[in-house]
Design an enzyme around this catalytic site. Sequence first.
Site, PDB file in Angstrom:
ATOM      1  N   GLU A   4      -5.407  -8.678   1.057  1.00  0.00           N
ATOM      2  CA  GLU A   4      -6.008  -8.405   2.367  1.00  0.00           C
ATOM      3  C   GLU A   4      -7.490  -8.161   2.187  1.00  0.00           C
ATOM      4  O   GLU A   4      -7.895  -7.446   1.257  1.00  0.00           O
ATOM      5  CB  GLU A   4      -5.422  -7.140   3.036  1.00  0.00           C
ATOM      6  CG  GLU A   4      -4.042  -7.292   3.570  1.00  0.00           C
ATOM      7  CD  GLU A   4      -3.494  -5.997   4.198  1.00  0.00           C
ATOM      8  OE1 GLU A   4      -4.290  -5.134   4.625  1.00  0.00           O
ATOM      9  OE2 GLU A   4      -2.264  -5.868   4.245  1.00  0.00           O
TER      10      GLU A   4
ATOM     11  N   GLU B 108       0.803  -1.226   0.000  1.00  0.00           N
ATOM     12  CA  GLU B 108       0.000   0.000   0.000  1.00  0.00           C
ATOM     13  C   GLU B 108       0.841   1.284   0.000  1.00  0.00           C
ATOM     14  O   GLU B 108       0.822   2.042   0.971  1.00  0.00           O
ATOM     15  CB  GLU B 108      -0.951   0.007   1.200  1.00  0.00           C
ATOM     16  CG  GLU B 108      -1.869  -1.191   1.259  1.00  0.00           C
ATOM     17  CD  GLU B 108      -2.934  -1.074   2.349  1.00  0.00           C
ATOM     18  OE1 GLU B 108      -2.881  -0.117   3.134  1.00  0.00           O
ATOM     19  OE2 GLU B 108      -3.824  -1.940   2.408  1.00  0.00           O
TER      20      GLU B 108
HETATM   21  C1  FCB Z   1      -4.349  -2.123   5.633  1.00  0.00           C
HETATM   22  C2  FCB Z   1      -2.962  -2.473   6.104  1.00  0.00           C
HETATM   23  C3  FCB Z   1      -2.925  -3.492   7.195  1.00  0.00           C
HETATM   24  C4  FCB Z   1      -4.067  -3.353   8.171  1.00  0.00           C
HETATM   25  C5  FCB Z   1      -5.382  -3.199   7.458  1.00  0.00           C
HETATM   26  C6  FCB Z   1      -6.584  -3.073   8.365  1.00  0.00           C
HETATM   27  O1  FCB Z   1      -4.356  -0.836   5.115  1.00  0.00           O
HETATM   28  O2  FCB Z   1      -2.186  -2.950   5.048  1.00  0.00           O
HETATM   29  O3  FCB Z   1      -1.669  -3.421   7.807  1.00  0.00           O
HETATM   30  O4  FCB Z   1      -3.817  -2.349   9.058  1.00  0.00           O
HETATM   31  O5  FCB Z   1      -5.335  -2.102   6.600  1.00  0.00           O
END
Ligand code: FCB
Length: 445
Positions: free
Chosen positions: A352, A168
């Site tokens: 994620e 990110e």
């Molecule tokens: C993302 C991050 C991760 C976590 C989630 C909830 O932006 O990559 O580390 O904090 O959000």
Amino acid sequence: MQPDSPLLKKEFIFGVATAAFQIEGASDVDGRVPSIWDTFCKEPGRVANGDDGSRACDNYFLWEEDLALVQDLGVDAYRFSIAWPRVITDTRGAINQAAIDHYRRQLNYLNERGIKPYVTLYHWDLPQYLQDRGGWLNRETAYAFAYYADVVSRAFGDQVVSYSTLNEPWCSAFLGYLHGIHAPGERNRKHAYQAAHHLLLAHGLALPKLRANAPLAEVGIVLNISPSDPIENSLADQNACALADMENRDLFLQPLLEGTYPEPVLNRHPDCVPLVLPGDMVLIQAGLDFIGLNYYTRNQVKAADGSAGYEVSPYRGTDATAMGWEIYPQGLTRTLQHLASHPRCPPLYVTENGMAADDQIRNGVVDDAVRVAYLQAHLNAAEDAIASGVDLRGYFAWSLLDNFEWAEGYDKRFGLFHVDYMSQQRTPKASAQALKQLMSLRRNR
Ligand code: FCB
């Protein structure tokens, strides 16, 4: 999920994800040096409750117990990050063998059990000694990253199935340098753009090192993308959405896929155009084996005064997670489809996806039914994307454990396993049971 779901095919990778700073603790153990997040946590008012990462989930010591949880879930893969400030401990590039050994033990554990290691090299824990020289505003940081990537991939090579350079970069650049929410906590758009460029350059410089040292591994990058929708169906809000998407998504995606920055963004912010040296864009657009998408929610956007020209409205409906983020699974399908519609888009992963909830242990059990439904709905959304032709290779739930949720500290719980931070006891939530059941269903088909 239908019995013939593409997600149940054995080639589709299911995993769980974590990140070093959020779980490891042991911030001054075995030669680790401070990161920008250690510094940030010490600044009053930056992190909820004054929480810090010094102990977190104690995973530096409890890693074996935690990897046993991963194995017990029956997933195919584990996505975790390596802590740069453990591995390279000064500006001259000193390599800390204790750190290499630590991660090698984890890689051995995973490989011996057939669990594929997906490694992220940079999940926001920049060594403080680099921040002291300007952090991501200093071009040298990009070269320092490439050196670190070289060291790690020389040590581990193809023991790692998949390397992500950055997690990110939008968050590192925009939350770190524009919104003041993440380390180093600046509020300066020009700096955000320059940091973005140096992050992408770091990625581009690292790619050839990773390919040379780990020819069998996949190499890619992880982006967070939330699709934008206009808060009202007005032309002004629609235009605002376009601005939001260009600044938050295309400023990262377009250089990676096309080797250019979106002109309308640069034209809108002529004072913020980053310094780009000849050859940078060629490095940045070198081919990717995959893009990882981190998806949590969508943004509802409205037109606003000020140089950005848009504003993200806080979600006011009832379908919100403990972060206040709207539960909006259709946005995952849409975002995957948008990415895949680009002719140069590589295969995709959801690296994620998950939600924070106010999870409590009652009679020894954590009944996180809302999370179970969230994960189910997003898996269905992923399935819809595949059905429409998207080349989606895998899905990782965030997160294995409750952990240090950055500026929110330990209050926001995203784990499949509940962590009692006093005793460091892990307790499976209903969502962990549900994932385990899905994995066994798949095996026994
Ligand atoms: C993302 C991050 C991760 C976590 C989630 C909830 O932006 O990559 O580390 O904090 O959000």
